[in-house]
Design a protein around this motif. Sequence first.
Motif, mmCIF file in Angstrom:
data_model
loop_
_atom_site.group_PDB
_atom_site.id
_atom_site.type_symbol
_atom_site.label_atom_id
_atom_site.label_comp_id
_atom_site.label_asym_id
_atom_site.label_seq_id
_atom_site.Cartn_x
_atom_site.Cartn_y
_atom_site.Cartn_z
ATOM 1 N N VAL A 75 0.839 -1.204 0.000
ATOM 2 C CA VAL A 75 0.000 0.000 0.000
ATOM 3 C C VAL A 75 0.874 1.254 0.000
ATOM 4 O O VAL A 75 0.594 2.238 -0.714
ATOM 5 C CB VAL A 75 -0.935 -0.016 1.216
ATOM 6 N N LEU A 76 1.947 1.239 0.777
ATOM 7 C CA LEU A 76 2.831 2.403 0.826
ATOM 8 C C LEU A 76 3.462 2.664 -0.543
ATOM 9 O O LEU A 76 3.555 3.819 -0.986
ATOM 10 C CB LEU A 76 3.919 2.178 1.882
ATOM 11 N N GLU A 77 3.862 1.616 -1.206
ATOM 12 C CA GLU A 77 4.450 1.794 -2.534
ATOM 13 C C GLU A 77 3.426 2.348 -3.518
ATOM 14 O O GLU A 77 3.768 3.193 -4.362
ATOM 15 C CB GLU A 77 4.986 0.452 -3.039
ATOM 16 N N GLN A 78 2.196 1.917 -3.399
ATOM 17 C CA GLN A 78 1.160 2.453 -4.282
ATOM 18 C C GLN A 78 0.945 3.941 -4.050
ATOM 19 O O GLN A 78 0.851 4.728 -5.004
ATOM 20 C CB GLN A 78 -0.150 1.699 -4.052
ATOM 21 N N ILE A 125 1.605 7.001 -6.643
ATOM 22 C CA ILE A 125 0.607 8.017 -6.985
ATOM 23 C C ILE A 125 1.149 9.414 -6.724
ATOM 24 O O ILE A 125 0.952 10.343 -7.529
ATOM 25 C CB ILE A 125 -0.687 7.772 -6.180
ATOM 26 N N ALA A 126 1.859 9.576 -5.594
ATOM 27 C CA ALA A 126 2.428 10.892 -5.289
ATOM 28 C C ALA A 126 3.463 11.300 -6.338
ATOM 29 O O ALA A 126 3.523 12.477 -6.749
ATOM 30 C CB ALA A 126 3.054 10.868 -3.896
ATOM 31 N N ARG A 127 4.309 10.356 -6.795
ATOM 32 C CA ARG A 127 5.295 10.693 -7.819
ATOM 33 C C ARG A 127 4.621 11.020 -9.152
ATOM 34 O O ARG A 127 5.029 11.935 -9.861
ATOM 35 C CB ARG A 127 6.263 9.521 -7.987
ATOM 36 N N ARG A 128 3.575 10.278 -9.448
ATOM 37 C CA ARG A 128 2.932 10.474 -10.743
ATOM 38 C C ARG A 128 2.204 11.809 -10.810
ATOM 39 O O ARG A 128 2.253 12.507 -11.834
ATOM 40 C CB ARG A 128 1.955 9.330 -10.995
#
Length: 739
Positions: free
Chosen positions: A31-34, A38-41
């Motif tokens: 979940v953290l990686e997702q 999303i934050a990077r994108r």
Amino acid sequence: MNIVTSYRDNQAAIRNPVGSEAVGGTEGPSVLEQYLRIARRWRWVIAGAIAGCFLIGLVITLLTTPQYTADATIEISRESDQVTNFKGVEREASVTDQEFYQTQYGLLKSRTLAERVATELRLVDDPKFFEMFGVADQDVPAYKISNGHYPAQGRAQRQRDAGQILLDRVGIDPTRLSRLVDIRFTSPDAGFSAKVVNAWAENFIKTNLERKIQATSYGRNVLQRQLAEYKNRLDESQRQMVAYASKEQIIDLPTQTNANGSTTGDRSIVVDNLAALNTALNQATTERIAAESRYRRAGGDGASPEALGNTAINNLRQRRAELAAQYQQLMVRFEPEYPQAKAIKSQIDALDRSITREESRVSGSLQSDYRQALMREQELENRVKALKGDYLDLRRRSIQYNIYKQEVDTNRALYDGLLQRFKEIGVAAGVGVNNVSIVDTADIPEKPSSPRLLLNLLISIVVGIALGSGAALALEQLDEAIADPAEVERRLGLPLLGSVPRTSNDQTPRQALLDRKSELVDAYIAIQTNLRFTTEHGVPRSFSVTSTRPAEGKSTTSIALATVLARAGKRVILIDGDMRSPSVHHWGGVGHERGVSNFLAGEEDISKLTFEIADLGLTAMTAGPIPPNAAELLTGNRLSILIERLLETYDHVIVDSPPVMGLADAPLIASRVEGVVYAVESHGIRSSQVKTALNRLAAANVHIFGGVLTKFEARKAHYGYGYEYGYGYGRDDRDAKSA
């Protein structure tokens, strides 16, 4: 499980791609990686929201009028000091303390208190006060200024508005686990804030005291009415008792105090008379017994105590004894007839008679005393008997009298108790004890309490982060683009054959294919390797390459797969099946005057329809002249014949198929080959469109080998660092060595 079995399982998912999940059970990201992905994108969306909120917070803070907050502290005690010994009707507080304090906090925020403060500070008729808080509206009659003053008719409305203004800006903050309460008020004027807070505390104390006085006054009024009522009852009961006593002739003596200090109640005169007569009777009986005893002891020999004690008798006896002694002396010498002796004898006889007479008199006196004592005793007995009858009659007549008397006593006790309570309430009301006191008065604040620049900016940043994150999550949910290779399986249900990176702007796809060290060549070699495991005989001998819509990289994928197969020593022919918008002929620098459409129209000489692409090492066939309706040419069996004849010469036949959406060509071509390689543009097409196209192919029972993600950019991918590493590993080292 071998690759072929896995491939067959994936085909089952392809037949119903909508809503299907990836086959293979690949473990997804955390979940953290997702969220990080999303934050990077959407980092620019988040950064824009933060910057916008920061600027808005800064502008609002700089334009906001400074506000000053003054505060005062008061103490609210549960019980007031006991000045008198008077106890109220309220029960002792134990579990109700919280209710009491919550009630006090509510009274501190009451509308009545606010309006009272506004009236005391003369805010109701002050235009500056209403202008300070932006309430004065000349269109409202109550705020229409005439001769510099507000009209008197609207004073009630202004009083309500002023109280509401104060209520909206006052704060009541009780200190936890204590009896202290902080009163705060905020306004643009520091002095006004302090004035309002102090007035608020003072008026709360006054109203609290007034409520107690009002409650005491109400109690006094109630007790006064009850006193009058019980006074009437007492008077009426007394009149009934006195009237009955007069009628029945019942006389009670007043209360008296005994010798030991105790008091006795009212007593009847009959009882007193009976007691007195009984005492007299006892005394008469005693006297009669004594008289009778004296009378019984008295005899004829004069030996009674009364006779012996009588002086006259004793004198007479003494004289007689003297004469008797003289007479005895004479008898010694003379005869009884001797004159002197005779004279003495006559004196003795006279004395004897006198003694006898005195003794008789004493005996008669004792008898008389006895008779008198007996008569008195009998008389007293008769009177006592009569009084006993009167007393019994009095007892009978006193039953109702006692009932009246008890009622009088009860009414008197109630009246006396109420009178005492009335006096005590009057004393308590006069004392005026309050259980609220001011601990700290409000001072004029020196610094504004708001706006606070740093706090507001921090809040703006937090709000910006929240809004940006929410926008990023919303955009992520709305975004149907295929972001990374994993989503080909997860969203579309297609087995992933590989991903193809986007070529740089300074390099064409042809140049990338000619550069055997390019990332594009590496990607298609990986795809060709995966195709080897899609059938039992390795790379399919005939397959088409299609996509959902044009410009997704299907033609480049077709040529690239044909190129890598040719470099692997295979004989490969590429057919341009897109007879509506042909493109393969551009790779050979020829026209498309002769090609697939000619064969489908009936021409048999295939050698005249092909051409060589020497630099790529493969043979190609153009689409030929564009027919009026390509779908009609594809419905026959000429395409199947063409593929069969080509497979006699070539190891692999690759068809560059037109896109699926809006056309019937792609399903018709796909049904003539072993299967389809489906090209999906990364970040270029919505997954719902791809699912619709796949459903069309599935409806035609088309065999789909897998998907190829084209124009992939690792930096935009959800987990791009992994894919970028795969494509770029060792690239810099080889370039440096070659240089």
